[in-house]
Write a protein that holds these residues in place. Structure first.
Motif, PDB file in Angstrom:
ATOM      1  N   ARG A 198       0.851  -1.282   0.023  1.00 56.13           N
ATOM      2  CA  ARG A 198      -0.027   0.039   0.007  1.00 56.13           C
ATOM      3  C   ARG A 198       0.860   1.284   0.033  1.00 56.13           C
ATOM      4  NH1 ARG A 198      -5.304  -0.202   0.877  1.00 56.13           N
ATOM      5  NH2 ARG A 198      -5.252   1.720   1.882  1.00 56.13           N
ATOM      6  N   LEU A 203      -1.016   4.544  -1.200  1.00 56.90           N
ATOM      7  CA  LEU A 203      -2.298   4.480  -0.422  1.00 56.90           C
ATOM      8  C   LEU A 203      -2.118   4.645   0.953  1.00 56.90           C
ATOM      9  CD1 LEU A 203      -3.529   1.157  -2.371  1.00 56.90           C
ATOM     10  CD2 LEU A 203      -4.169   3.597  -2.504  1.00 56.90           C
ATOM     11  N   ASP A 204      -0.815   4.417   1.545  1.00 53.25           N
ATOM     12  CA  ASP A 204      -0.612   4.851   2.976  1.00 53.25           C
ATOM     13  C   ASP A 204       0.704   5.353   3.154  1.00 53.25           C
ATOM     14  OD1 ASP A 204      -2.764   3.661   4.282  1.00 53.25           O
ATOM     15  OD2 ASP A 204      -2.191   1.538   4.078  1.00 53.25           O
ATOM     16  N   LEU A 318      -3.947  -5.256  -5.185  1.00 51.64           N
ATOM     17  CA  LEU A 318      -4.048  -3.968  -5.191  1.00 51.64           C
ATOM     18  C   LEU A 318      -4.108  -3.397  -6.762  1.00 51.64           C
ATOM     19  CD1 LEU A 318      -2.117  -2.805  -2.111  1.00 51.64           C
ATOM     20  CD2 LEU A 318      -4.537  -2.754  -2.384  1.00 51.64           C
TER      21      LEU A 318
END
Ligand code: NAP
Ligand code: G4F
Length: 332
Positions: A198, A203-204, A318
Protein backbone atom coordinates in the motif's frame (compact mmCIF):
# COMPACT_ATOMS: atom_id res chain seq x y z
CA UNK A 1 -11.29 -46.39 -2.38
CA UNK A 2 -12.01 -42.66 -2.19
CA UNK A 3 -11.32 -41.26 1.27
CA UNK A 4 -13.51 -38.72 2.97
CA UNK A 5 -12.28 -35.85 5.15
CA UNK A 6 -14.14 -33.38 7.35
CA UNK A 7 -12.51 -30.05 8.25
CA UNK A 8 -13.54 -27.61 10.97
CA UNK A 9 -12.01 -24.23 10.14
CA UNK A 10 -12.21 -24.77 6.37
CA UNK A 11 -12.83 -21.04 5.79
CA UNK A 12 -9.53 -20.12 7.48
CA UNK A 13 -6.04 -19.82 6.01
CA UNK A 14 -5.02 -23.43 6.72
CA UNK A 15 -8.45 -24.87 5.97
CA UNK A 16 -8.35 -23.50 2.43
CA UNK A 17 -4.89 -24.95 1.71
CA UNK A 18 -5.74 -28.28 3.33
CA UNK A 19 -8.92 -28.56 1.26
CA UNK A 20 -6.87 -27.98 -1.90
CA UNK A 21 -4.30 -30.58 -0.83
CA UNK A 22 -6.95 -33.21 -0.05
CA UNK A 23 -8.82 -32.56 -3.32
CA UNK A 24 -5.55 -33.10 -5.17
CA UNK A 25 -5.29 -36.42 -3.30
CA UNK A 26 -8.80 -37.22 -4.57
CA UNK A 27 -10.53 -37.05 -1.21
CA UNK A 28 -14.17 -36.17 -0.81
CA UNK A 29 -13.85 -32.94 1.18
CA UNK A 30 -16.46 -31.70 3.63
CA UNK A 31 -16.19 -28.57 5.74
CA UNK A 32 -17.98 -27.15 8.74
CA UNK A 33 -18.96 -23.49 8.57
CA UNK A 34 -20.62 -21.42 11.25
CA UNK A 35 -23.50 -19.19 10.38
CA UNK A 36 -22.76 -15.49 9.93
CA UNK A 37 -24.74 -12.61 8.48
CA UNK A 38 -22.11 -12.18 5.78
CA UNK A 39 -20.21 -14.96 4.01
CA UNK A 40 -16.75 -15.95 5.25
CA UNK A 41 -16.09 -18.07 2.13
CA UNK A 42 -13.55 -15.70 0.55
CA UNK A 43 -10.64 -18.16 0.82
CA UNK A 44 -12.63 -21.14 -0.51
CA UNK A 45 -14.83 -19.54 -3.17
CA UNK A 46 -12.69 -21.18 -5.86
CA UNK A 47 -13.38 -24.63 -4.32
CA UNK A 48 -17.12 -24.40 -3.70
CA UNK A 49 -18.11 -26.64 -6.60
CA UNK A 50 -15.78 -29.41 -5.32
CA UNK A 51 -16.44 -29.42 -1.57
CA UNK A 52 -19.54 -29.83 0.59
CA UNK A 53 -20.24 -27.42 3.44
CA UNK A 54 -22.29 -28.11 6.57
CA UNK A 55 -23.60 -25.67 9.16
CA UNK A 56 -22.26 -26.40 12.64
CA UNK A 57 -20.27 -24.71 15.39
CA UNK A 58 -17.52 -25.84 17.77
CA UNK A 59 -19.61 -24.29 20.55
CA UNK A 60 -22.52 -26.66 19.79
CA UNK A 61 -21.67 -30.32 20.47
CA UNK A 62 -24.91 -31.64 18.98
CA UNK A 63 -24.23 -29.90 15.66
CA UNK A 64 -20.78 -31.52 15.42
CA UNK A 65 -22.19 -34.95 16.15
CA UNK A 66 -24.94 -34.53 13.54
CA UNK A 67 -22.43 -33.58 10.82
CA UNK A 68 -20.06 -36.44 11.71
CA UNK A 69 -22.97 -38.91 11.51
CA UNK A 70 -24.05 -37.48 8.16
CA UNK A 71 -20.61 -37.28 6.53
CA UNK A 72 -19.04 -40.45 8.02
CA UNK A 73 -15.48 -39.16 7.43
CA UNK A 74 -12.31 -41.29 7.50
CA UNK A 75 -10.31 -38.28 8.74
CA UNK A 76 -11.29 -35.25 10.79
CA UNK A 77 -9.05 -32.16 10.86
CA UNK A 78 -9.83 -29.67 13.64
CA UNK A 79 -8.39 -26.36 12.45
CA UNK A 80 -11.10 -24.18 13.95
CA UNK A 81 -10.19 -21.77 16.73
CA UNK A 82 -10.26 -18.19 17.85
CA UNK A 83 -6.69 -17.90 16.58
CA UNK A 84 -5.64 -14.27 17.08
CA UNK A 85 -3.61 -14.02 20.30
CA UNK A 86 -4.41 -10.37 21.31
CA UNK A 87 -8.17 -11.01 21.15
CA UNK A 88 -7.76 -13.84 23.66
CA UNK A 89 -7.11 -11.26 26.39
CA UNK A 90 -10.29 -9.41 25.36
CA UNK A 91 -12.41 -12.59 25.12
CA UNK A 92 -10.72 -15.20 27.33
CA UNK A 93 -13.85 -17.22 28.01
CA UNK A 94 -14.97 -17.40 24.38
CA UNK A 95 -11.40 -18.40 23.53
CA UNK A 96 -11.48 -21.19 26.12
CA UNK A 97 -14.87 -22.38 24.84
CA UNK A 98 -13.80 -22.45 21.17
CA UNK A 99 -10.06 -23.05 21.11
CA UNK A 100 -10.04 -25.31 24.20
CA UNK A 101 -13.38 -27.00 24.85
CA UNK A 102 -14.20 -27.12 21.13
CA UNK A 103 -11.56 -29.84 20.83
CA UNK A 104 -13.18 -32.15 23.38
CA UNK A 105 -16.57 -31.58 21.77
CA UNK A 106 -15.14 -32.84 18.47
CA UNK A 107 -13.33 -35.76 20.16
CA UNK A 108 -16.45 -36.80 22.08
CA UNK A 109 -18.53 -36.75 18.91
CA UNK A 110 -15.94 -38.96 17.17
CA UNK A 111 -15.71 -41.34 20.13
CA UNK A 112 -19.49 -41.75 20.25
CA UNK A 113 -20.20 -41.91 16.50
CA UNK A 114 -17.19 -43.81 15.14
CA UNK A 115 -13.93 -44.13 17.13
CA UNK A 116 -12.03 -45.29 14.04
CA UNK A 117 -12.11 -41.77 12.53
CA UNK A 118 -8.56 -40.39 12.46
CA UNK A 119 -8.28 -37.00 14.21
CA UNK A 120 -5.86 -34.10 13.72
CA UNK A 121 -5.66 -31.27 16.27
CA UNK A 122 -4.12 -27.91 15.34
CA UNK A 123 -1.85 -27.34 18.32
CA UNK A 124 0.49 -24.37 18.45
CA UNK A 125 4.05 -23.32 19.22
CA UNK A 126 2.43 -20.59 21.36
CA UNK A 127 2.13 -23.36 23.99
CA UNK A 128 5.92 -23.09 24.49
CA UNK A 129 5.40 -19.41 25.35
CA UNK A 130 8.11 -18.28 27.74
CA UNK A 131 10.39 -20.95 26.39
CA UNK A 132 12.31 -23.15 28.80
CA UNK A 133 14.65 -24.49 26.10
CA UNK A 134 15.70 -23.57 22.57
CA UNK A 135 15.03 -24.95 20.02
CA UNK A 136 11.64 -26.39 20.98
CA UNK A 137 10.81 -30.03 20.28
CA UNK A 138 8.05 -32.49 21.24
CA UNK A 139 9.69 -32.99 24.64
CA UNK A 140 10.08 -29.29 25.54
CA UNK A 141 7.93 -28.35 28.57
CA UNK A 142 5.11 -25.89 27.90
CA UNK A 143 4.75 -22.41 29.45
CA UNK A 144 1.74 -20.68 27.84
CA UNK A 145 1.68 -16.87 27.93
CA UNK A 146 -1.83 -15.94 26.75
CA UNK A 147 -5.43 -17.14 27.23
CA UNK A 148 -5.12 -18.43 23.65
CA UNK A 149 -2.07 -20.54 24.49
CA UNK A 150 -3.68 -21.86 27.68
CA UNK A 151 -6.74 -22.91 25.65
CA UNK A 152 -4.51 -24.57 23.03
CA UNK A 153 -2.73 -26.45 25.80
CA UNK A 154 -6.05 -27.92 26.92
CA UNK A 155 -6.78 -28.91 23.31
CA UNK A 156 -3.36 -30.52 23.04
CA UNK A 157 -3.57 -32.56 26.24
CA UNK A 158 -7.17 -33.65 25.70
CA UNK A 159 -6.10 -34.98 22.29
CA UNK A 160 -3.26 -36.93 23.91
CA UNK A 161 -5.64 -38.09 26.64
CA UNK A 162 -8.28 -39.38 24.22
CA UNK A 163 -5.57 -41.27 22.34
CA UNK A 164 -4.38 -42.88 25.57
CA UNK A 165 -7.83 -43.37 27.15
CA UNK A 166 -9.83 -44.60 24.16
CA UNK A 167 -7.14 -45.70 21.71
CA UNK A 168 -8.28 -43.07 19.17
CA UNK A 169 -5.98 -42.34 16.24
CA UNK A 170 -5.58 -38.75 17.46
CA UNK A 171 -2.56 -36.60 16.52
CA UNK A 172 -1.52 -33.17 17.68
CA UNK A 173 0.54 -31.08 15.28
CA UNK A 174 2.52 -28.46 17.19
CA UNK A 175 2.86 -26.01 14.36
CA UNK A 176 5.08 -22.95 14.40
CA UNK A 177 3.88 -19.77 12.68
CA UNK A 178 2.91 -20.29 9.07
CA UNK A 179 1.81 -17.58 6.73
CA UNK A 180 0.62 -16.96 3.19
CA UNK A 181 -1.18 -14.43 1.03
CA UNK A 182 -4.35 -15.81 2.65
CA UNK A 183 -3.22 -14.89 6.18
CA UNK A 184 -5.63 -12.67 8.11
CA UNK A 185 -4.64 -9.00 7.81
CA UNK A 186 -4.32 -8.56 11.60
CA UNK A 187 -1.37 -11.00 11.90
CA UNK A 188 2.00 -9.27 11.76
CA UNK A 189 3.35 -10.77 8.52
CA UNK A 190 0.29 -9.93 6.44
CA UNK A 191 -0.02 -6.56 8.15
CA UNK A 192 3.53 -5.83 6.98
CA UNK A 193 3.26 -7.26 3.44
CA UNK A 194 0.02 -5.39 2.84
CA UNK A 195 1.43 -2.14 4.24
CA UNK A 196 4.57 -2.40 2.10
CA UNK A 197 2.36 -2.82 -0.99
CA UNK A 198 0.00 0.00 0.00
CA UNK A 199 2.85 2.40 0.81
CA UNK A 200 4.54 1.56 -2.49
CA UNK A 201 1.31 2.42 -4.28
CA UNK A 202 0.88 5.68 -2.37
CA UNK A 203 -2.19 4.43 -0.47
CA UNK A 204 -0.62 4.68 3.02
CA UNK A 205 2.23 6.68 4.56
CA UNK A 206 3.31 4.64 7.60
CA UNK A 207 2.99 1.28 9.33
CA UNK A 208 2.43 1.11 13.10
CA UNK A 209 3.78 -2.04 14.78
CA UNK A 210 4.41 -3.31 18.32
CA UNK A 211 7.40 -5.39 19.44
CA UNK A 212 9.90 -5.43 16.57
CA UNK A 213 12.31 -7.72 18.43
CA UNK A 214 9.93 -10.69 18.77
CA UNK A 215 11.33 -13.71 16.92
CA UNK A 216 9.24 -16.28 15.08
CA UNK A 217 9.95 -19.42 13.06
CA UNK A 218 7.90 -18.49 9.97
CA UNK A 219 7.02 -20.93 7.20
CA UNK A 220 4.54 -21.19 4.33
CA UNK A 221 1.05 -22.50 5.21
CA UNK A 222 0.83 -24.60 2.02
CA UNK A 223 3.83 -26.65 3.21
CA UNK A 224 2.37 -27.14 6.68
CA UNK A 225 -0.99 -28.65 5.64
CA UNK A 226 1.00 -31.41 3.96
CA UNK A 227 2.43 -32.28 7.39
CA UNK A 228 -1.08 -32.47 8.89
CA UNK A 229 -2.11 -34.99 6.26
CA UNK A 230 1.10 -37.01 6.65
CA UNK A 231 0.46 -37.39 10.41
CA UNK A 232 -2.85 -39.12 9.69
CA UNK A 233 -1.24 -41.50 7.16
CA UNK A 234 1.22 -43.05 9.67
CA UNK A 235 0.85 -46.50 11.20
CA UNK A 236 0.52 -45.12 14.71
CA UNK A 237 -0.72 -41.76 16.01
CA UNK A 238 1.80 -39.32 17.51
CA UNK A 239 2.51 -35.64 18.06
CA UNK A 240 4.91 -33.67 15.87
CA UNK A 241 6.61 -30.27 15.94
CA UNK A 242 6.40 -28.62 12.51
CA UNK A 243 8.58 -25.62 11.65
CA UNK A 244 11.51 -24.50 9.53
CA UNK A 245 14.21 -24.63 12.23
CA UNK A 246 15.03 -20.96 11.59
CA UNK A 247 13.86 -17.83 13.36
CA UNK A 248 13.64 -14.16 12.35
CA UNK A 249 12.65 -10.92 14.07
CA UNK A 250 9.59 -8.89 13.15
CA UNK A 251 12.06 -6.17 12.10
CA UNK A 252 13.75 -8.61 9.67
CA UNK A 253 10.37 -9.44 8.13
CA UNK A 254 9.65 -5.72 7.68
CA UNK A 255 13.09 -5.12 6.20
CA UNK A 256 12.65 -7.91 3.64
CA UNK A 257 9.09 -6.89 2.74
CA UNK A 258 9.91 -3.24 2.16
CA UNK A 259 13.08 -4.17 0.27
CA UNK A 260 10.91 -6.22 -2.11
CA UNK A 261 9.22 -2.98 -3.21
CA UNK A 262 12.47 -1.02 -3.20
CA UNK A 263 11.86 0.87 0.08
CA UNK A 264 13.72 1.18 3.40
CA UNK A 265 11.42 -0.08 6.17
CA UNK A 266 12.93 2.31 8.72
CA UNK A 267 11.47 5.26 6.79
CA UNK A 268 7.91 3.98 7.33
CA UNK A 269 7.63 1.79 10.44
CA UNK A 270 6.54 3.51 13.66
CA UNK A 271 6.61 1.65 16.97
CA UNK A 272 3.24 1.96 18.70
CA UNK A 273 2.90 0.61 22.27
CA UNK A 274 -0.81 -0.08 21.57
CA UNK A 275 0.37 -3.24 19.83
CA UNK A 276 2.42 -4.53 22.77
CA UNK A 277 0.96 -7.56 24.54
CA UNK A 278 0.34 -8.01 28.30
CA UNK A 279 2.71 -11.00 28.19
CA UNK A 280 4.93 -11.53 25.14
CA UNK A 281 6.37 -14.65 23.55
CA UNK A 282 9.85 -13.40 22.70
CA UNK A 283 11.40 -16.30 20.81
CA UNK A 284 10.10 -19.36 19.00
CA UNK A 285 12.42 -21.73 17.15
CA UNK A 286 11.48 -25.26 16.17
CA UNK A 287 13.40 -28.49 16.21
CA UNK A 288 11.52 -30.45 13.53
CA UNK A 289 13.84 -33.50 13.54
CA UNK A 290 11.06 -35.95 14.39
CA UNK A 291 8.94 -34.75 11.45
CA UNK A 292 11.97 -35.04 9.16
CA UNK A 293 12.75 -38.57 10.34
CA UNK A 294 9.26 -40.08 10.64
CA UNK A 295 7.11 -38.08 8.21
CA UNK A 296 9.87 -37.23 5.74
CA UNK A 297 8.42 -33.73 5.90
CA UNK A 298 10.50 -30.71 4.89
CA UNK A 299 9.28 -27.22 3.98
CA UNK A 300 9.59 -26.24 0.31
CA UNK A 301 9.66 -22.48 0.89
CA UNK A 302 12.35 -20.25 2.40
CA UNK A 303 11.78 -17.16 4.56
CA UNK A 304 12.74 -14.87 1.67
CA UNK A 305 10.49 -16.78 -0.74
CA UNK A 306 7.58 -16.45 1.68
CA UNK A 307 8.07 -12.69 2.13
CA UNK A 308 8.28 -12.16 -1.63
CA UNK A 309 5.20 -14.31 -2.27
CA UNK A 310 3.16 -12.32 0.25
CA UNK A 311 4.27 -8.86 -0.89
CA UNK A 312 3.80 -9.77 -4.56
CA UNK A 313 0.32 -11.12 -3.90
CA UNK A 314 -0.64 -7.95 -2.02
CA UNK A 315 0.65 -5.80 -4.86
CA UNK A 316 -1.27 -7.92 -7.32
CA UNK A 317 -4.42 -7.69 -5.25
CA UNK A 318 -4.10 -3.91 -5.20
CA UNK A 319 -3.81 -3.95 -8.98
CA UNK A 320 -0.23 -2.75 -9.25
CA UNK A 321 1.89 -2.96 -12.35
CA UNK A 322 5.12 -2.99 -10.31
CA UNK A 323 7.76 -5.14 -12.03
CA UNK A 324 9.41 -8.23 -10.54
CA UNK A 325 6.18 -9.85 -9.41
CA UNK A 326 5.39 -13.53 -9.59
CA UNK A 327 2.21 -14.22 -11.50
CA UNK A 328 0.80 -16.71 -9.00
CA UNK A 329 -2.92 -16.28 -8.40
CA UNK A 330 -4.21 -16.59 -4.86
CA UNK A 331 -7.77 -16.80 -3.73
CA UNK A 332 -8.68 -14.07 -1.22
P1 NAP B 1 -7.74 -18.78 10.92
O1 NAP B 1 -7.41 -18.31 9.55
O2 NAP B 1 -8.00 -17.77 11.99
O3 NAP B 1 -9.02 -19.75 10.81
C1 NAP B 1 -9.76 -20.12 11.94
C2 NAP B 1 -10.96 -20.92 11.48
O4 NAP B 1 -11.72 -21.31 12.64
C3 NAP B 1 -11.94 -20.15 10.58
O5 NAP B 1 -12.40 -21.01 9.57
C4 NAP B 1 -13.07 -19.80 11.53
O6 NAP B 1 -14.32 -19.65 10.90
C5 NAP B 1 -13.09 -21.08 12.37
N1 NAP B 1 -13.84 -20.93 13.62
C6 NAP B 1 -13.63 -20.03 14.61
N2 NAP B 1 -14.53 -20.21 15.60
C7 NAP B 1 -15.32 -21.25 15.24
C8 NAP B 1 -16.42 -21.91 15.83
N3 NAP B 1 -16.92 -21.53 17.01
N4 NAP B 1 -16.98 -22.96 15.17
C9 NAP B 1 -16.52 -23.35 13.96
N5 NAP B 1 -15.48 -22.74 13.34
C10 NAP B 1 -14.89 -21.70 13.97
O7 NAP B 1 -6.60 -19.74 11.47
P2 NAP B 1 -5.41 -20.49 10.68
O8 NAP B 1 -4.22 -19.59 10.63
O9 NAP B 1 -5.95 -21.10 9.45
O10 NAP B 1 -5.03 -21.62 11.73
C11 NAP B 1 -5.72 -22.88 11.73
C12 NAP B 1 -5.59 -23.51 13.11
O11 NAP B 1 -4.22 -23.71 13.42
C13 NAP B 1 -6.14 -22.66 14.25
O12 NAP B 1 -6.68 -23.55 15.21
C14 NAP B 1 -4.92 -21.97 14.82
O13 NAP B 1 -5.13 -21.64 16.18
C15 NAP B 1 -3.89 -23.06 14.63
N6 NAP B 1 -2.51 -22.61 14.45
C16 NAP B 1 -2.20 -21.69 13.51
C17 NAP B 1 -0.88 -21.34 13.30
C18 NAP B 1 -0.51 -20.32 12.24
O14 NAP B 1 0.61 -19.82 12.30
N7 NAP B 1 -1.38 -20.03 11.27
C19 NAP B 1 0.14 -21.94 14.05
C20 NAP B 1 -0.21 -22.90 15.00
C21 NAP B 1 -1.53 -23.25 15.19
P3 NAP B 1 -14.86 -18.19 10.38
O15 NAP B 1 -14.33 -18.05 8.99
O16 NAP B 1 -16.32 -18.34 10.48
O17 NAP B 1 -14.28 -17.15 11.32
O1 G4F C 1 1.51 -12.48 13.81
P1 G4F C 1 1.20 -12.58 15.25
O2 G4F C 1 -0.05 -11.92 15.71
O3 G4F C 1 1.24 -14.13 15.58
P2 G4F C 1 1.43 -14.93 16.96
O4 G4F C 1 0.99 -14.15 18.13
O5 G4F C 1 2.81 -15.48 16.97
O6 G4F C 1 0.36 -16.11 16.77
C1 G4F C 1 0.24 -16.82 15.54
O7 G4F C 1 1.11 -17.93 15.54
C2 G4F C 1 0.81 -18.91 16.55
C3 G4F C 1 1.84 -20.02 16.40
O8 G4F C 1 2.98 -19.71 17.18
C4 G4F C 1 -0.60 -19.42 16.31
F1 G4F C 1 -0.87 -20.39 17.24
C5 G4F C 1 -1.58 -18.28 16.43
O9 G4F C 1 -2.90 -18.75 16.14
C6 G4F C 1 -1.21 -17.24 15.38
O10 G4F C 1 -1.40 -17.79 14.11
O11 G4F C 1 2.40 -11.94 16.11
C7 G4F C 1 3.75 -12.37 15.94
C8 G4F C 1 4.69 -11.46 16.75
C9 G4F C 1 4.26 -11.25 18.21
O12 G4F C 1 5.39 -11.38 19.04
C10 G4F C 1 3.76 -9.82 18.27
O13 G4F C 1 3.96 -9.17 19.51
O14 G4F C 1 4.66 -10.17 16.15
C11 G4F C 1 4.62 -9.20 17.18
N1 G4F C 1 4.05 -7.96 16.64
C12 G4F C 1 4.70 -6.78 16.59
N2 G4F C 1 3.89 -5.83 16.09
C13 G4F C 1 2.80 -7.79 16.16
C14 G4F C 1 2.71 -6.45 15.81
N3 G4F C 1 1.78 -8.67 16.00
C15 G4F C 1 0.64 -8.19 15.45
N4 G4F C 1 -0.38 -9.05 15.22
N5 G4F C 1 0.48 -6.87 15.09
C16 G4F C 1 1.49 -5.96 15.27
O15 G4F C 1 1.34 -4.77 14.96
Amino acid sequence: MTKCALITGITGQDGSYLAEWLLQKEYQVHGIVRHASTSSHGRINHLLDRITLHDADLLDASSLRRVIERVAPDEYYNLAAMSFVPVSWEQPILTAETTGLGVVRALEAIRQVNPSIRFYQASSSEMFGKVVETPQSESTPFYPRSPYAVAKLYGHWITVNYRESYDLFACSGILFNHESPRRGVEFVTRKISRAAARIKMGLDKELRLGNLEAQRDWGFAGDYVRAMWLMLQQEAPADYVIGTGRTQTVAAFAEAAFARVGLDWQDYVVVDPRFYRPAEVNLLLSNPQKAHAELEWYPDHTFEGLVHMMVDADLEQLGSGVVGLTSTKFAA
